[in-house]
Design an enzyme around this catalytic site. Structure first.
Site, PDB file in Angstrom:
ATOM      1  N   HIS A 287       0.827  -1.212   0.000  1.00  0.00           N
ATOM      2  CA  HIS A 287       0.000   0.000   0.000  1.00  0.00           C
ATOM      3  C   HIS A 287       0.860   1.259   0.000  1.00  0.00           C
ATOM      4  O   HIS A 287       1.852   1.364   0.707  1.00  0.00           O
ATOM      5  CB  HIS A 287      -1.040   0.005   1.116  1.00  0.00           C
ATOM      6  CG  HIS A 287      -0.498  -0.033   2.516  1.00  0.00           C
ATOM      7  ND1 HIS A 287      -0.106   1.100   3.187  1.00  0.00           N
ATOM      8  CD2 HIS A 287      -0.299  -1.055   3.382  1.00  0.00           C
ATOM      9  CE1 HIS A 287       0.295   0.778   4.399  1.00  0.00           C
ATOM     10  NE2 HIS A 287       0.209  -0.528   4.548  1.00  0.00           N
ATOM     11  N   ASP A 299       6.267   0.284   6.644  1.00  0.00           N
ATOM     12  CA  ASP A 299       4.814   0.210   6.454  1.00  0.00           C
ATOM     13  C   ASP A 299       4.360   1.367   5.597  1.00  0.00           C
ATOM     14  O   ASP A 299       4.025   2.410   6.106  1.00  0.00           O
ATOM     15  CB  ASP A 299       4.131   0.232   7.831  1.00  0.00           C
ATOM     16  CG  ASP A 299       2.653  -0.086   7.742  1.00  0.00           C
ATOM     17  OD1 ASP A 299       2.197  -0.515   6.659  1.00  0.00           O
ATOM     18  OD2 ASP A 299       1.946   0.106   8.742  1.00  0.00           O
ATOM     19  N   GLU A 333      -4.875   1.864   2.748  1.00  0.00           N
ATOM     20  CA  GLU A 333      -4.958   0.675   3.608  1.00  0.00           C
ATOM     21  C   GLU A 333      -5.134   1.089   5.058  1.00  0.00           C
ATOM     22  O   GLU A 333      -5.879   0.472   5.808  1.00  0.00           O
ATOM     23  CB  GLU A 333      -3.680  -0.169   3.457  1.00  0.00           C
ATOM     24  CG  GLU A 333      -3.760  -1.532   4.147  1.00  0.00           C
ATOM     25  CD  GLU A 333      -3.334  -1.516   5.608  1.00  0.00           C
ATOM     26  OE1 GLU A 333      -3.632  -2.481   6.326  1.00  0.00           O
ATOM     27  OE2 GLU A 333      -2.719  -0.531   6.061  1.00  0.00           O
ATOM     28  N   GLU A 334      -4.421   2.136   5.467  1.00  0.00           N
ATOM     29  CA  GLU A 334      -4.335   2.439   6.898  1.00  0.00           C
ATOM     30  C   GLU A 334      -5.639   2.895   7.541  1.00  0.00           C
ATOM     31  O   GLU A 334      -5.933   2.523   8.669  1.00  0.00           O
ATOM     32  CB  GLU A 334      -3.256   3.500   7.152  1.00  0.00           C
ATOM     33  CG  GLU A 334      -1.836   3.052   6.796  1.00  0.00           C
ATOM     34  CD  GLU A 334      -1.315   1.940   7.695  1.00  0.00           C
ATOM     35  OE1 GLU A 334      -2.051   1.463   8.569  1.00  0.00           O
ATOM     36  OE2 GLU A 334      -0.150   1.543   7.510  1.00  0.00           O
ATOM     37  N   ASP A 361       3.213  -6.534   3.290  1.00  0.00           N
ATOM     38  CA  ASP A 361       2.851  -5.457   4.219  1.00  0.00           C
ATOM     39  C   ASP A 361       3.215  -5.853   5.647  1.00  0.00           C
ATOM     40  O   ASP A 361       2.459  -5.629   6.579  1.00  0.00           O
ATOM     41  CB  ASP A 361       1.344  -5.137   4.095  1.00  0.00           C
ATOM     42  CG  ASP A 361       0.950  -3.927   4.931  1.00  0.00           C
ATOM     43  OD1 ASP A 361       1.851  -3.139   5.307  1.00  0.00           O
ATOM     44  OD2 ASP A 361      -0.243  -3.768   5.221  1.00  0.00           O
ATOM     45  N   HIS A 432       3.746   2.271  12.512  1.00  0.00           N
ATOM     46  CA  HIS A 432       2.871   3.431  12.811  1.00  0.00           C
ATOM     47  C   HIS A 432       3.517   4.466  13.730  1.00  0.00           C
ATOM     48  O   HIS A 432       2.822   5.107  14.525  1.00  0.00           O
ATOM     49  CB  HIS A 432       1.539   2.967  13.437  1.00  0.00           C
ATOM     50  CG  HIS A 432       0.740   2.072  12.547  1.00  0.00           C
ATOM     51  ND1 HIS A 432      -0.475   1.524  12.940  1.00  0.00           N
ATOM     52  CD2 HIS A 432       0.954   1.617  11.285  1.00  0.00           C
ATOM     53  CE1 HIS A 432      -0.961   0.780  11.957  1.00  0.00           C
ATOM     54  NE2 HIS A 432      -0.104   0.809  10.952  1.00  0.00           N
TER      55      HIS A 432
HETATM   56 ZN   LIG Z   1       0.733  -1.549   6.296  1.00  0.00          ZN
END
Ligand SMILES: [Zn+2]
Length: 474
Positions: A287, A299, A333-334, A361, A432
């Site tokens: 993503h 990520d 995606e998030e 991912d 994140h």
């Molecule tokens: Zn991800």
């Protein structure tokens, strides 16, 4: 290895070769050579790593709807257009646009112990606190069930602090994440139903760190939306300890985040047409969006540049796959999964046949294998390739897996959903956070991942995934 052992190993090897029919053996040698070439090239070309550098350093964090996400769309389109693929195109998708606003303030206010700042990050989709911020007493719970049992009387007017840590006994950290993330997703609604005014969630991490881990949360239409933040694991331990000394302490939080109107964005798709079965499609993707803190390196910058690298490896080796290979950079995606849903919706409306979809991912770490979400025959077929994959450390070929973006494809024909599985030990140190940066990605580890993905995509493109007779090579 002793001579006797070597002899025995040789005898076993000879017996194994004798059991492989001539044709299959020929294929085996050719396939093994092709895969070797993928690794040779991936490990010596700097292209994927330089792509990652551009995506993370020049574009940076790219939350859905942001100007950086738009720049990432344009950049990845241009990168793939320069590769001489058969087709590069954008797929429109409306995405949510949430903005964090000012740097959050989190403060423990104790009459006995004074005031202490702790690191918090608003959870994605959260409402703000208003400019004044909010302060309230804190009630700590370990689970949604425990909160339920407390009831309205003990929760009303308070900030609910979900503090269940990762279970570090899990060898695969994804399992620890799965075991804790219900607090982040479901905490705010459960707390608001009991009259809470705010939510703090212990960051989703294995380690005790000062940095907070954001991530999306959910609201319900019929439940009041209350502000929700992740607190660093260090801050969470601090708050929990202080609560034991002073149950009346207050927590002050200030967040100016807000959700703005949806924005038009895109999935970015590059394709090499199959020579024999162009209508059978294999997706390889990651993503393009990321959280707004850090650089979205593990990520999921790595998943994107690895997917592009898969196509580059085919082009460079002059391999025209039998089935069509599509690299898809999914958007959103998030905090919405709109890109993954849109991709599946369009595939369905066009009646496309997807053989397999592979998503990277889980970070750009050393490859361990693949998780296969498919039927028995599909799984058995992947296992027949085991001896081609294990020389590269791909031992972990187990069932389950898949990925968030490819998930919506499930049930379309017999598509197998496959999750690329790198080593998981460090993923939740960065996931994140503000420290998910380019520097944390090891070039070789990421390149090995790209070659691993190319190897599996190649085998599927050659032989399909219908089960069938390819049992000779074990
Ligand atoms: Zn991800």
């Amino acid at each position: 290895m002793s001579f006797k052992h070597r002899l025995r190993a040789f005898a076993a090897g000879a017996a194994f070769l004798a059991s492989v029919p001539a044709m299959a053996q020929e294929n085996y040698t050719a396939d093994s050579t092709t895969i070797r070439k993928f690794y040779d090239s991936a490990l010596t070309s700097h292209e994927s790593y330089e792509n990652l550098r551009y995506l993370t350093k020049n574009i940076g964090a790219r939350l859905s709807g942001s100007p950086q996400a738009a720049a990432a769309v344009e950049w990845s389109r241009q990168v793939m257009e320069k590769m001489g693929l058969d087709r590069v195109y954008l797929q429109e998708v409306m995405v949510p646009y949430w903005v964090r606003g000012d740097k959050e303030i989190g403060r423990i206010l104790s009459g006995r112990n004074g005031s202490q700042e702790v690191n918090i990050l608003a959870l994605g989709s959260s409402v703000g606190t208003g400019l004044q911020g909010l302060s309230a007493q804190v009630v700590e719970v370990q689970s949604l069930e425990e909160l339920e049992k407390l009831g309205k009387k003990k929760v009303k007017g308070k900030i609910v602090f979900f503090n269940r840590a990762f279970d570090n006994r899990h060898v695969h950290t994804m399992a620890a994440y799965s075991g804790a993330v219900d607090q982040r997703g479901g905490g705010p609604v459960a707390a608001a139903k009991l009259g809470a005014v705010g939510v703090l969630v212990r960051s989703m991490a294995n380690e005790i760190q000062d940095v907070a881990h954001t991530g999306n949360t959910r609201y319900a239409d019929d439940v009041e939306k209350i502000p929700a933040a992740a607190i660093s694991t260090k801050g969470a331990d601090q708050l929990s300890a202080l609560l034991k000394e002073d149950a009346d302490l207050k927590f002050y939080m200030r967040m100016t985040c807000e959700t703005r109107p949806d924005v038009l964005s895109y999935n970015v798709i590059g394709e090499i047409k199959g020579s024999e079965k162009p209508d059978e499609i294999i997706v390889v993707g990651g993503h393009l969006d990321s959280w707004d803190v850090g650089e979205g390196a593990h990520d999921d910058g790595t998943g994107c540049v690895q997917s592009i690298e898969v196509l580059r490896l085919f082009k460079e080796q002059g391999i025209r796959p039998k089935r069509t290979i599509r690299a898809v950079m999914f958007m959103n995606e998030e905090n919405g999964l709109r890109g993954g849903r849109k991709y599946a919706e369009v595939a369905k409306s066009k009646g496309e046949k997807h053989v397999a979809a592979l998503e990277s991912d889980s970070g750009g770490f050393t490859p361990r294998g693949f998780g296969i979400d498919g039927n028995d025959a599909q799984y058995a077929k992947v296992l027949t390739w085991k001896s081609l994959l294990t020389p590269y450390g791909l031992h972990d070929l187990t069932r389950g897996g898949g990925g968030a973006d490819i998930g919506p494809l499930k049930g379309q024909g017999t598509v197998a959903l496959i999750g690329f599985r790198p080593d998981s030990q460090r993923y939740f140190d960065y996931h994140h956070t503000a420290i998910d940066t380019f520097e944390t990605v090891n070039r070789r580890e990421m390149q090995l991942g790209a070659a691993s993905m190319a190897a599996l995509v190649y085998l599927i493109s050659e032989y399909g995934l219908d089960g069938g007779p390819a049992k000779a090579v074990k």
